[in-house]
Scaffold this motif. Sequence first.
Motif, PDB file in Angstrom:
ATOM      1  N   GLU A 220       0.837  -1.185   0.000  1.00  0.00           N
ATOM      2  CA  GLU A 220       0.000   0.000   0.000  1.00  0.00           C
ATOM      3  C   GLU A 220       0.883   1.249   0.000  1.00  0.00           C
ATOM      4  O   GLU A 220       1.902   1.286   0.692  1.00  0.00           O
ATOM      5  CB  GLU A 220      -0.854  -0.034   1.272  1.00  0.00           C
ATOM      6  CG  GLU A 220      -1.863   1.053   1.376  1.00  0.00           C
ATOM      7  CD  GLU A 220      -2.725   0.903   2.611  1.00  0.00           C
ATOM      8  OE1 GLU A 220      -3.941   1.002   2.474  1.00  0.00           O
ATOM      9  OE2 GLU A 220      -2.178   0.690   3.704  1.00  0.00           O
ATOM     10  N   PRO A 221       0.523   2.303  -0.762  1.00  0.00           N
ATOM     11  CA  PRO A 221       1.333   3.527  -0.771  1.00  0.00           C
ATOM     12  C   PRO A 221       1.400   4.147   0.636  1.00  0.00           C
ATOM     13  O   PRO A 221       0.441   4.067   1.408  1.00  0.00           O
ATOM     14  CB  PRO A 221       0.581   4.458  -1.726  1.00  0.00           C
ATOM     15  CG  PRO A 221      -0.353   3.607  -2.490  1.00  0.00           C
ATOM     16  CD  PRO A 221      -0.631   2.396  -1.646  1.00  0.00           C
ATOM     17  N   TYR A 222       2.511   4.764   0.968  1.00  0.00           N
ATOM     18  CA  TYR A 222       2.717   5.351   2.296  1.00  0.00           C
ATOM     19  C   TYR A 222       1.619   6.326   2.670  1.00  0.00           C
ATOM     20  O   TYR A 222       1.187   6.391   3.815  1.00  0.00           O
ATOM     21  CB  TYR A 222       4.087   6.055   2.389  1.00  0.00           C
ATOM     22  CG  TYR A 222       4.109   7.391   1.692  1.00  0.00           C
ATOM     23  CD1 TYR A 222       3.756   8.556   2.373  1.00  0.00           C
ATOM     24  CD2 TYR A 222       4.453   7.507   0.352  1.00  0.00           C
ATOM     25  CE1 TYR A 222       3.747   9.782   1.730  1.00  0.00           C
ATOM     26  CE2 TYR A 222       4.444   8.718  -0.286  1.00  0.00           C
ATOM     27  CZ  TYR A 222       4.090   9.851   0.400  1.00  0.00           C
ATOM     28  OH  TYR A 222       4.073  11.061  -0.228  1.00  0.00           O
ATOM     29  N   TRP A 223       1.146   7.122   1.713  1.00  0.00           N
ATOM     30  CA  TRP A 223       0.179   8.166   2.017  1.00  0.00           C
ATOM     31  C   TRP A 223      -1.183   7.612   2.387  1.00  0.00           C
ATOM     32  O   TRP A 223      -1.992   8.300   2.984  1.00  0.00           O
ATOM     33  CB  TRP A 223       0.086   9.186   0.876  1.00  0.00           C
ATOM     34  CG  TRP A 223      -0.024   8.605  -0.488  1.00  0.00           C
ATOM     35  CD1 TRP A 223       1.012   8.315  -1.332  1.00  0.00           C
ATOM     36  CD2 TRP A 223      -1.203   8.241  -1.194  1.00  0.00           C
ATOM     37  NE1 TRP A 223       0.540   7.799  -2.512  1.00  0.00           N
ATOM     38  CE2 TRP A 223      -0.821   7.749  -2.456  1.00  0.00           C
ATOM     39  CE3 TRP A 223      -2.556   8.294  -0.887  1.00  0.00           C
ATOM     40  CZ2 TRP A 223      -1.733   7.296  -3.395  1.00  0.00           C
ATOM     41  CZ3 TRP A 223      -3.471   7.851  -1.836  1.00  0.00           C
ATOM     42  CH2 TRP A 223      -3.047   7.361  -3.066  1.00  0.00           C
ATOM     43  N   ARG A 224      -1.450   6.361   2.092  1.00  0.00           N
ATOM     44  CA  ARG A 224      -2.704   5.736   2.522  1.00  0.00           C
ATOM     45  C   ARG A 224      -2.626   5.322   3.992  1.00  0.00           C
ATOM     46  O   ARG A 224      -3.643   5.122   4.630  1.00  0.00           O
ATOM     47  CB  ARG A 224      -3.037   4.536   1.657  1.00  0.00           C
ATOM     48  CG  ARG A 224      -3.459   4.916   0.259  1.00  0.00           C
ATOM     49  CD  ARG A 224      -4.301   3.799  -0.341  1.00  0.00           C
ATOM     50  NE  ARG A 224      -4.907   4.203  -1.567  1.00  0.00           N
ATOM     51  CZ  ARG A 224      -6.046   4.886  -1.664  1.00  0.00           C
ATOM     52  NH1 ARG A 224      -6.694   5.235  -0.593  1.00  0.00           N
ATOM     53  NH2 ARG A 224      -6.534   5.199  -2.836  1.00  0.00           N
TER      54      ARG A 224
ATOM     55  N   HIS B  14      -1.784  13.526  -0.649  1.00  0.00           N
ATOM     56  CA  HIS B  14      -2.538  13.210  -1.867  1.00  0.00           C
ATOM     57  C   HIS B  14      -4.010  13.569  -1.710  1.00  0.00           C
ATOM     58  O   HIS B  14      -4.896  12.852  -2.175  1.00  0.00           O
ATOM     59  CB  HIS B  14      -2.381  11.734  -2.252  1.00  0.00           C
ATOM     60  CG  HIS B  14      -1.004  11.402  -2.708  1.00  0.00           C
ATOM     61  ND1 HIS B  14      -0.716  11.079  -4.003  1.00  0.00           N
ATOM     62  CD2 HIS B  14       0.185  11.366  -2.051  1.00  0.00           C
ATOM     63  CE1 HIS B  14       0.572  10.844  -4.128  1.00  0.00           C
ATOM     64  NE2 HIS B  14       1.141  11.011  -2.954  1.00  0.00           N
ATOM     65  N   ARG B  15      -4.269  14.702  -1.050  1.00  0.00           N
ATOM     66  CA  ARG B  15      -5.632  15.186  -0.822  1.00  0.00           C
ATOM     67  C   ARG B  15      -5.678  16.679  -1.095  1.00  0.00           C
ATOM     68  O   ARG B  15      -4.668  17.369  -0.993  1.00  0.00           O
ATOM     69  CB  ARG B  15      -6.057  14.986   0.635  1.00  0.00           C
ATOM     70  CG  ARG B  15      -6.105  13.556   1.092  1.00  0.00           C
ATOM     71  CD  ARG B  15      -6.446  13.530   2.560  1.00  0.00           C
ATOM     72  NE  ARG B  15      -6.398  12.199   3.111  1.00  0.00           N
ATOM     73  CZ  ARG B  15      -7.330  11.690   3.898  1.00  0.00           C
ATOM     74  NH1 ARG B  15      -8.370  12.408   4.235  1.00  0.00           N
ATOM     75  NH2 ARG B  15      -7.212  10.475   4.367  1.00  0.00           N
ATOM     76  N   THR B  16      -6.875  17.173  -1.383  1.00  0.00           N
ATOM     77  CA  THR B  16      -7.104  18.606  -1.473  1.00  0.00           C
ATOM     78  C   THR B  16      -7.563  19.056  -0.094  1.00  0.00           C
ATOM     79  O   THR B  16      -8.600  18.603   0.395  1.00  0.00           O
ATOM     80  CB  THR B  16      -8.174  18.926  -2.532  1.00  0.00           C
ATOM     81  OG1 THR B  16      -7.697  18.452  -3.799  1.00  0.00           O
ATOM     82  CG2 THR B  16      -8.434  20.417  -2.618  1.00  0.00           C
ATOM     83  N   LEU B  17      -6.770  19.904   0.556  1.00  0.00           N
ATOM     84  CA  LEU B  17      -7.032  20.311   1.937  1.00  0.00           C
ATOM     85  C   LEU B  17      -7.564  21.734   2.010  1.00  0.00           C
ATOM     86  O   LEU B  17      -7.080  22.610   1.294  1.00  0.00           O
ATOM     87  CB  LEU B  17      -5.733  20.237   2.753  1.00  0.00           C
ATOM     88  CG  LEU B  17      -4.975  18.918   2.724  1.00  0.00           C
ATOM     89  CD1 LEU B  17      -3.638  19.078   3.444  1.00  0.00           C
ATOM     90  CD2 LEU B  17      -5.803  17.811   3.348  1.00  0.00           C
ATOM     91  N   GLU B  18      -8.534  21.938   2.884  1.00  0.00           N
ATOM     92  CA  GLU B  18      -8.969  23.288   3.216  1.00  0.00           C
ATOM     93  C   GLU B  18      -8.377  23.615   4.579  1.00  0.00           C
ATOM     94  O   GLU B  18      -8.558  22.851   5.536  1.00  0.00           O
ATOM     95  CB  GLU B  18     -10.496  23.372   3.259  1.00  0.00           C
ATOM     96  CG  GLU B  18     -11.126  23.213   1.888  1.00  0.00           C
ATOM     97  CD  GLU B  18     -12.641  23.271   1.925  1.00  0.00           C
ATOM     98  OE1 GLU B  18     -13.207  23.774   2.925  1.00  0.00           O
ATOM     99  OE2 GLU B  18     -13.246  22.791   0.957  1.00  0.00           O
TER     100      GLU B  18
END
Length: 97
Positions: free
Chosen positions: A5-9, A68-72
């Motif tokens: 699994e990718p680290y960011w998950r 790997h997300r769009t953050l507010e």
Amino acid sequence: MGKREPYWRRLGTPATLVLYRTPNRWRYAVYFTGPGGIADGGLDEPAPSCEPVIAQTAMHRKAEELTHRTLEVTWQEADQDGCWTGVITNPGPLPAS
């Protein structure tokens, strides 16, 4: 052997960003809920003499690349001089792949 699994998950959900100025560079920490804990480091750009809003924008971009997300994010000055806290108001979904 199975695919890893990718680290960011595995990082968990990002909750808070901390940004602070040092004489040599801007430093940061991203705090996660769940097993991920903390990711920290230094920003290569911008220069430590830049305005805080420029460093906040760079930190926001770095956190989005890391997670790997769009953050507010809502920024507020911390009690310590040269330090800012970003509260992630919407962490956005993880990408499908």
